[in-house]
Design a protein around this motif. Structure first.
Motif, PDB file in Angstrom:
ATOM      1  N   THR A  27      44.017  58.532  -2.606  1.00 53.04           N
ATOM      2  CA  THR A  27      43.988  57.488  -1.606  1.00 53.04           C
ATOM      3  C   THR A  27      44.020  58.129  -0.234  1.00 53.04           C
ATOM      4  OG1 THR A  27      46.392  57.296  -1.617  1.00 53.04           O
ATOM      5  CG2 THR A  27      45.181  55.876  -3.139  1.00 53.04           C
ATOM      6  N   ARG A  28      43.797  57.335   0.755  1.00 54.13           N
ATOM      7  CA  ARG A  28      43.708  57.823   2.134  1.00 54.13           C
ATOM      8  C   ARG A  28      44.903  58.685   2.517  1.00 54.13           C
ATOM      9  NH1 ARG A  28      42.748  56.986   7.726  1.00 54.13           N
ATOM     10  NH2 ARG A  28      44.497  55.965   8.656  1.00 54.13           N
ATOM     11  N   ASN A  29      46.086  58.238   2.239  1.00 57.19           N
ATOM     12  CA  ASN A  29      47.300  58.977   2.593  1.00 57.19           C
ATOM     13  C   ASN A  29      48.012  59.445   1.334  1.00 57.19           C
ATOM     14  OD1 ASN A  29      46.761  58.621   5.271  1.00 57.19           O
ATOM     15  ND2 ASN A  29      48.312  57.077   5.630  1.00 57.19           N
ATOM     16  N   SER A  30      47.359  60.296   0.581  1.00 55.40           N
ATOM     17  CA  SER A  30      47.909  60.809  -0.667  1.00 55.40           C
ATOM     18  C   SER A  30      48.301  62.271  -0.498  1.00 55.40           C
ATOM     19  CB  SER A  30      46.850  60.685  -1.762  1.00 55.40           C
ATOM     20  OG  SER A  30      47.240  61.389  -2.913  1.00 55.40           O
ATOM     21  N   GLU A  92      56.300  55.893   0.329  1.00 54.84           N
ATOM     22  CA  GLU A  92      55.695  55.956   1.658  1.00 54.84           C
ATOM     23  C   GLU A  92      56.465  56.891   2.594  1.00 54.84           C
ATOM     24  OE1 GLU A  92      54.712  52.920   5.317  1.00 54.84           O
ATOM     25  OE2 GLU A  92      54.689  52.131   3.282  1.00 54.84           O
ATOM     26  N   LEU A 122      53.669  61.119   6.222  1.00 55.30           N
ATOM     27  CA  LEU A 122      52.378  61.463   5.634  1.00 55.30           C
ATOM     28  C   LEU A 122      51.248  60.772   6.372  1.00 55.30           C
ATOM     29  CD1 LEU A 122      50.667  62.705   3.324  1.00 55.30           C
ATOM     30  CD2 LEU A 122      51.255  60.684   1.959  1.00 55.30           C
ATOM     31  N   GLU A 123      50.293  61.578   6.809  1.00 54.37           N
ATOM     32  CA  GLU A 123      49.064  61.069   7.404  1.00 54.37           C
ATOM     33  C   GLU A 123      47.898  61.587   6.575  1.00 54.37           C
ATOM     34  OE1 GLU A 123      49.083  62.013  11.563  1.00 54.37           O
ATOM     35  OE2 GLU A 123      51.014  61.025  11.866  1.00 54.37           O
ATOM     36  N   GLU A 124      46.677  61.267   6.974  1.00 56.36           N
ATOM     37  CA  GLU A 124      45.523  61.606   6.151  1.00 56.36           C
ATOM     38  C   GLU A 124      45.380  63.110   5.935  1.00 56.36           C
ATOM     39  OE1 GLU A 124      40.737  60.729   5.823  1.00 56.36           O
ATOM     40  OE2 GLU A 124      41.868  59.894   7.491  1.00 56.36           O
ATOM     41  N   ASN A 125      45.548  63.906   6.974  1.00 51.50           N
ATOM     42  CA  ASN A 125      45.305  65.344   6.860  1.00 51.50           C
ATOM     43  C   ASN A 125      46.487  66.213   7.251  1.00 51.50           C
ATOM     44  OD1 ASN A 125      42.581  65.321   5.865  1.00 51.50           O
ATOM     45  ND2 ASN A 125      41.999  64.514   7.869  1.00 51.50           N
ATOM     46  N   TYR A 127      51.123  66.406   6.853  1.00 50.71           N
ATOM     47  CA  TYR A 127      52.381  65.761   6.482  1.00 50.71           C
ATOM     48  C   TYR A 127      53.550  66.663   6.862  1.00 50.71           C
ATOM     49  CZ  TYR A 127      53.794  68.430   2.280  1.00 50.71           C
ATOM     50  OH  TYR A 127      54.238  69.403   1.414  1.00 50.71           O
ATOM     51  N   ARG A 146      46.240  69.618   5.605  1.00 49.42           N
ATOM     52  CA  ARG A 146      45.425  69.598   4.393  1.00 49.42           C
ATOM     53  C   ARG A 146      44.331  70.649   4.503  1.00 49.42           C
ATOM     54  NH1 ARG A 146      44.785  65.777   0.528  1.00 49.42           N
ATOM     55  NH2 ARG A 146      45.694  64.113   1.795  1.00 49.42           N
TER      56      ARG A 146
END
Length: 148
Positions: A27-30, A92, A122-125, A127, A146
């Motif tokens: 998912t987007r924020n995984s 979350e 946590l953000e998309e790219n 954390y 990431r």
């Protein structure tokens, strides 16, 4: 003719389902993926008090996949090996890691700490995993980007 149409429909359905299930289950924020430590923070009562950058070739990488986590650290200035493997869960805003095995030095730490719990930002790219004291105050953070 009905057999050909039925076969074409079945092939279309099979190709569609295969493409859906073969896409990354992310998912987007995984946390799923590979991350590299970019810096660390120390906190005081006012917030971030110090930023510790990686120096002299220091690298730390974490891989999260299907409920498992593995990390390793390389520091040319430290001959001690540091790595670990285990499971993780997250919500979350919380991350929990349970090491199953690790390097000898990490096993010494694991003898006293079985479960590692962190505040998670946590953000998309990127954390941050933030260590809290017994009163819930931020003490220390590891910040990752990431890489895959």
């Amino acid at each position: 003719m009905k057999k050909i149409i039925g076969s074409v429909f079945l092939m279309f359905l099979l190709v569609t389902l295969t493409s859906i299930t073969s896409t990354k289950l992310q998912t987007r924020n995984s946390l799923e993926g590979t991350w590299e430590l970019i810096n660390r923070y120390n906190y005081d009562e006012q917030g971030v008090s110090d930023t510790l950058l990686n120096v002299n070739g220091y690298r730390q990488v974490k891989i999260y996949s299907k409920g498992k986590v593995m990390w390793t650290r390389y520091s040319p200035d430290d001959p001690v090996e540091w790595f670990g493997y285990g499971s993780y869960t997250n919500t979350e805003n919380e991350l929990e890691e349970r090491l199953e095995f690790a390097s000898a030095e990490m096993m010494k730490v694991q003898d006293t700490v079985k479960v590692f719990k962190f505040e998670l930002v946590l953000e998309e790219n990127n954390y941050s995993q933030i260590t809290l004291d017994d009163d819930g105050n931020r003490v220390y953070a590891e910040n990752y980007i990431r890489i895959d």
